[in-house]
Design an enzyme around this catalytic site. Structure first.
Site, PDB file in Angstrom:
ATOM      1  N   SER A 288      -4.617   5.438  18.571  1.00  0.00           N
ATOM      2  CA  SER A 288      -3.302   4.747  17.955  1.00  0.00           C
ATOM      3  C   SER A 288      -3.660   3.290  17.070  1.00  0.00           C
ATOM      4  O   SER A 288      -3.003   2.904  16.340  1.00  0.00           O
ATOM      5  CB  SER A 288      -2.551   4.376  19.073  1.00  0.00           C
ATOM      6  OG  SER A 288      -3.004   3.415  20.043  1.00  0.00           O
TER       7      SER A 288
ATOM      8  N   HIS B 137      -3.723  10.406  13.171  1.00  0.00           N
ATOM      9  CA  HIS B 137      -2.784   9.694  14.167  1.00  0.00           C
ATOM     10  C   HIS B 137      -1.514  10.109  14.136  1.00  0.00           C
ATOM     11  O   HIS B 137      -0.640  10.320  13.144  1.00  0.00           O
ATOM     12  CB  HIS B 137      -2.651   8.079  13.640  1.00  0.00           C
ATOM     13  CG  HIS B 137      -1.817   7.342  14.813  1.00  0.00           C
ATOM     14  ND1 HIS B 137      -1.184   6.325  14.553  1.00  0.00           N
ATOM     15  CD2 HIS B 137      -1.733   7.491  15.970  1.00  0.00           C
ATOM     16  CE1 HIS B 137      -0.331   5.724  15.698  1.00  0.00           C
ATOM     17  NE2 HIS B 137      -0.945   6.447  16.648  1.00  0.00           N
TER      18      HIS B 137
ATOM     19  N   GLU C 106      -0.926   9.807  10.291  1.00  0.00           N
ATOM     20  CA  GLU C 106      -1.703   8.904   9.400  1.00  0.00           C
ATOM     21  C   GLU C 106      -3.118   9.647   9.327  1.00  0.00           C
ATOM     22  O   GLU C 106      -3.748   9.618  10.469  1.00  0.00           O
ATOM     23  CB  GLU C 106      -1.852   7.543  10.064  1.00  0.00           C
ATOM     24  CG  GLU C 106      -0.475   6.699   9.898  1.00  0.00           C
ATOM     25  CD  GLU C 106      -0.441   5.448  10.521  1.00  0.00           C
ATOM     26  OE1 GLU C 106       0.157   4.709  10.295  1.00  0.00           O
ATOM     27  OE2 GLU C 106      -1.196   5.659  11.871  1.00  0.00           O
TER      28      GLU C 106
HETATM   29  N1  3HC Z   1      12.345  22.766  18.596  1.00  0.00           N
HETATM   30  C1  3HC Z   1      12.618  22.422  17.417  1.00  0.00           C
HETATM   31  N2  3HC Z   1      13.092  21.395  17.051  1.00  0.00           N
HETATM   32  C2  3HC Z   1      13.655  20.586  18.188  1.00  0.00           C
HETATM   33  C3  3HC Z   1      13.351  20.917  19.571  1.00  0.00           C
HETATM   34  C4  3HC Z   1      12.683  22.013  19.747  1.00  0.00           C
HETATM   35  N3  3HC Z   1      12.356  22.474  21.110  1.00  0.00           N
HETATM   36  N4  3HC Z   1      13.738  19.768  20.368  1.00  0.00           N
HETATM   37  C5  3HC Z   1      14.297  19.030  19.396  1.00  0.00           C
HETATM   38  N5  3HC Z   1      14.052  19.370  17.944  1.00  0.00           N
HETATM   39  C6  3HC Z   1      14.696  18.732  16.991  1.00  0.00           C
HETATM   40  C7  3HC Z   1      16.308  18.883  17.082  1.00  0.00           C
HETATM   41  O1  3HC Z   1      16.826  19.763  16.373  1.00  0.00           O
HETATM   42  C8  3HC Z   1      16.699  17.490  16.293  1.00  0.00           C
HETATM   43  O2  3HC Z   1      16.470  17.843  15.035  1.00  0.00           O
HETATM   44  P1  3HC Z   1      17.737  17.970  13.782  1.00  0.00           P
HETATM   45  O3  3HC Z   1      18.221  16.744  14.024  1.00  0.00           O
HETATM   46  O4  3HC Z   1      17.178  18.689  12.474  1.00  0.00           O
HETATM   47  O5  3HC Z   1      18.649  19.259  14.769  1.00  0.00           O
HETATM   48  C9  3HC Z   1      15.403  16.481  16.735  1.00  0.00           C
HETATM   49  O6  3HC Z   1      14.218  17.241  16.991  1.00  0.00           O
HETATM   50  C10 3HC Z   1      15.764  15.574  17.626  1.00  0.00           C
HETATM   51  O7  3HC Z   1      15.964  16.055  18.767  1.00  0.00           O
HETATM   52  P2  3HC Z   1      17.128  15.860  20.003  1.00  0.00           P
HETATM   53  O8  3HC Z   1      18.439  16.009  19.304  1.00  0.00           O
HETATM   54  O9  3HC Z   1      16.924  16.825  21.227  1.00  0.00           O
HETATM   55  O10 3HC Z   1      16.563  14.616  20.427  1.00  0.00           O
HETATM   56  P3  3HC Z   1      17.353  13.006  19.987  1.00  0.00           P
HETATM   57  O11 3HC Z   1      18.051  13.239  18.773  1.00  0.00           O
HETATM   58  O12 3HC Z   1      17.631  12.566  21.292  1.00  0.00           O
HETATM   59  O13 3HC Z   1      15.901  12.281  19.548  1.00  0.00           O
HETATM   60  C11 3HC Z   1      13.714  11.400  19.329  1.00  0.00           C
HETATM   61  C12 3HC Z   1      14.791  12.098  20.430  1.00  0.00           C
HETATM   62  C13 3HC Z   1      13.064  12.540  18.473  1.00  0.00           C
HETATM   63  C14 3HC Z   1      12.600  10.969  20.428  1.00  0.00           C
HETATM   64  C15 3HC Z   1      14.344  10.183  18.813  1.00  0.00           C
HETATM   65  O14 3HC Z   1      14.961   9.472  19.951  1.00  0.00           O
HETATM   66  C16 3HC Z   1      13.465   9.272  17.973  1.00  0.00           C
HETATM   67  O15 3HC Z   1      12.845   9.520  16.935  1.00  0.00           O
HETATM   68  N6  3HC Z   1      13.005   8.125  18.737  1.00  0.00           N
HETATM   69  C17 3HC Z   1      11.907   7.341  18.101  1.00  0.00           C
HETATM   70  C18 3HC Z   1      10.588   8.041  18.409  1.00  0.00           C
HETATM   71  C19 3HC Z   1       9.471   7.205  17.654  1.00  0.00           C
HETATM   72  O16 3HC Z   1       9.788   6.169  17.028  1.00  0.00           O
HETATM   73  N7  3HC Z   1       8.322   7.567  17.864  1.00  0.00           N
HETATM   74  C20 3HC Z   1       6.977   6.976  17.411  1.00  0.00           C
HETATM   75  C21 3HC Z   1       6.563   6.110  18.568  1.00  0.00           C
HETATM   76  S1  3HC Z   1       5.052   4.992  17.885  1.00  0.00           S
HETATM   77  C22 3HC Z   1       4.063   6.143  18.298  1.00  0.00           C
HETATM   78  O17 3HC Z   1       4.065   7.408  18.557  1.00  0.00           O
HETATM   79  C23 3HC Z   1       2.536   5.458  17.932  1.00  0.00           C
HETATM   80  C24 3HC Z   1       1.752   5.448  19.182  1.00  0.00           C
HETATM   81  O18 3HC Z   1       0.269   5.272  18.943  1.00  0.00           O
HETATM   82  C25 3HC Z   1       2.405   4.314  20.073  1.00  0.00           C
END
Ligand code: 3HC
Length: 283
Positions: free
Chosen positions: A119, A140, A152
């Site tokens: 990360s 990443h 990335e």
């Molecule tokens: N198959 C296909 N698509 C799926 C799925 C599955 N099994 N499960 C969920 N999805 C899709 C859904 O269809 C939806 O897409 P759509 O709007 O086109 O239908 C999308 O994924 C979101 O799914 P959910 O509705 O189930 O979930 P939420 O709307 O509650 O979203 C989340 C969950 C995606 C985790 C959202 O809250 C989010 O984006 N949070 C922020 C995450 C973030 O910022 N991540 C980066 C973190 S930093 C990082 O990783 C860096 C590291 O180095 C620390």
């Protein structure tokens, strides 16, 4: 070079998400962790995610079974001897990553690319532990890797253009948008922006300016982020946020990047978020 079989090192949240995306896009995966129970858990999580994908009409049950059958689990790094590309997603410990890359370098074919999903850490340092630093780069992914659209692709000091092009093409074949990080700089692009936001949220909390809930609500409604900073730290791991903050402080020689007390205390208390069942939010 053509990539058919991908070696993934580490079956935690990121390794699982990346393996999931790879098999859903037709690749074979050799998924390695130190304990086979981690690999089994990872496979179960993939099966669950793909069951939802079937429900959503994004794949058929036959495609789900075929994708699951493309995963080979192992504890032996040697089982990555015939893969065409490696993505390492082990824990964020530079010495451990260097050891893994040194071993991969001797196990894997000399022409293949070894990528790290770190990360924030130095791709150049990781590449220097191999005899092929030109074939080492960062890749990443973001959590949850099954859903988040960005990768990335990071250039270490010695990464070749061909290596970057191969990693980029692989990310795009996963249906992701790839951006190139042209310089090996701590946290690359996204975490360089995200982590100071976490630091500032933690400062607001410890100064008593607003509560955890209100800071999260402010960011969600005021900036249209899907999660507030505390929810997101709970989701990705408070320990990871802490680690990256301290790494930034050291690498940039700037204590302003360092973890505020409230983050340090959470880590000391073992309240690391989702994986421990308690973080800034209970449960
Ligand atoms: N198959 C296909 N698509 C799926 C799925 C599955 N099994 N499960 C969920 N999805 C899709 C859904 O269809 C939806 O897409 P759509 O709007 O086109 O239908 C999308 O994924 C979101 O799914 P959910 O509705 O189930 O979930 P939420 O709307 O509650 O979203 C989340 C969950 C995606 C985790 C959202 O809250 C989010 O984006 N949070 C922020 C995450 C973030 O910022 N991540 C980066 C973190 S930093 C990082 O990783 C860096 C590291 O180095 C620390």
């Amino acid at each position: 070079m053509d990539v058919h079989k991908i070696g993934i090192v580490g079956a935690g949240a990121m390794g699982t998400g990346i393996a999931n995306v790879a098999v859903m896009n037709g690749y074979e995966v050799v998924l390695r962790d130190i304990d086979i129970s981690y690999v089994e858990k990872s496979r179960q999580n993939m099966a669950k995610f793909m069951a939802r994908s079937v429900e959503k009409g994004k794949m058929s049950e036959e495609q789900r079974q075929a994708a699951l059958n493309r995963i080979k689990g192992t504890t032996a790094l040697e089982d990555l001897a015939d893969v065409d590309f490696v993505i390492e997603a082990a824990i964020e410990d530079l010495n451990l990553k260097k050891e893994i890359f040194k071993s991969l370098d001797s196990i894997c074919r000399p022409e293949i690319v070894l990528a790290t999903n770190t990360s924030s850490m130095s791709i150049t340092a990781i590449g220097a532990s191999t005899t092929r630093p030109d074939k080492v780069c960062g890749m990443h992914f973001f959590n949850p890797a099954q859903i988040m659209r960005l990768v990335e692709v990071i250039r270490g000091l010695q990464s070749s253009d061909e290596t970057i092009a191969t990693a980029r093409a692989l990310a795009e074949s996963f249906g992701k948008k790839a951006i190139e990080v042209k310089k090996d700089s701590p946290g690359f692009v996204v975490n360089r922006i995200l982590l100071p936001q976490f630091v500032e949220a933690a400062r607001l909390l410890q100064e008593g300016v607003a509560s955890v809930e209100d800071i999260d609500t402010a960011v969600k409604l005021g900036l249209n982020y899907p999660m507030g900073p505390f929810e997101l730290m709970d989701y990705t791991g408070v320990d990871i946020a802490y680690f990256v903050m301290e790494y930034f402080a050291e690498e940039f020689n700037n204590g302003n990047y360092g973890a505020p007390q409230v983050i340090k205390q959470m880590v000391r208390a073992g309240r690391l978020g989702k994986k421990t069942g308690g973080g800034f939010y209970e449960g």
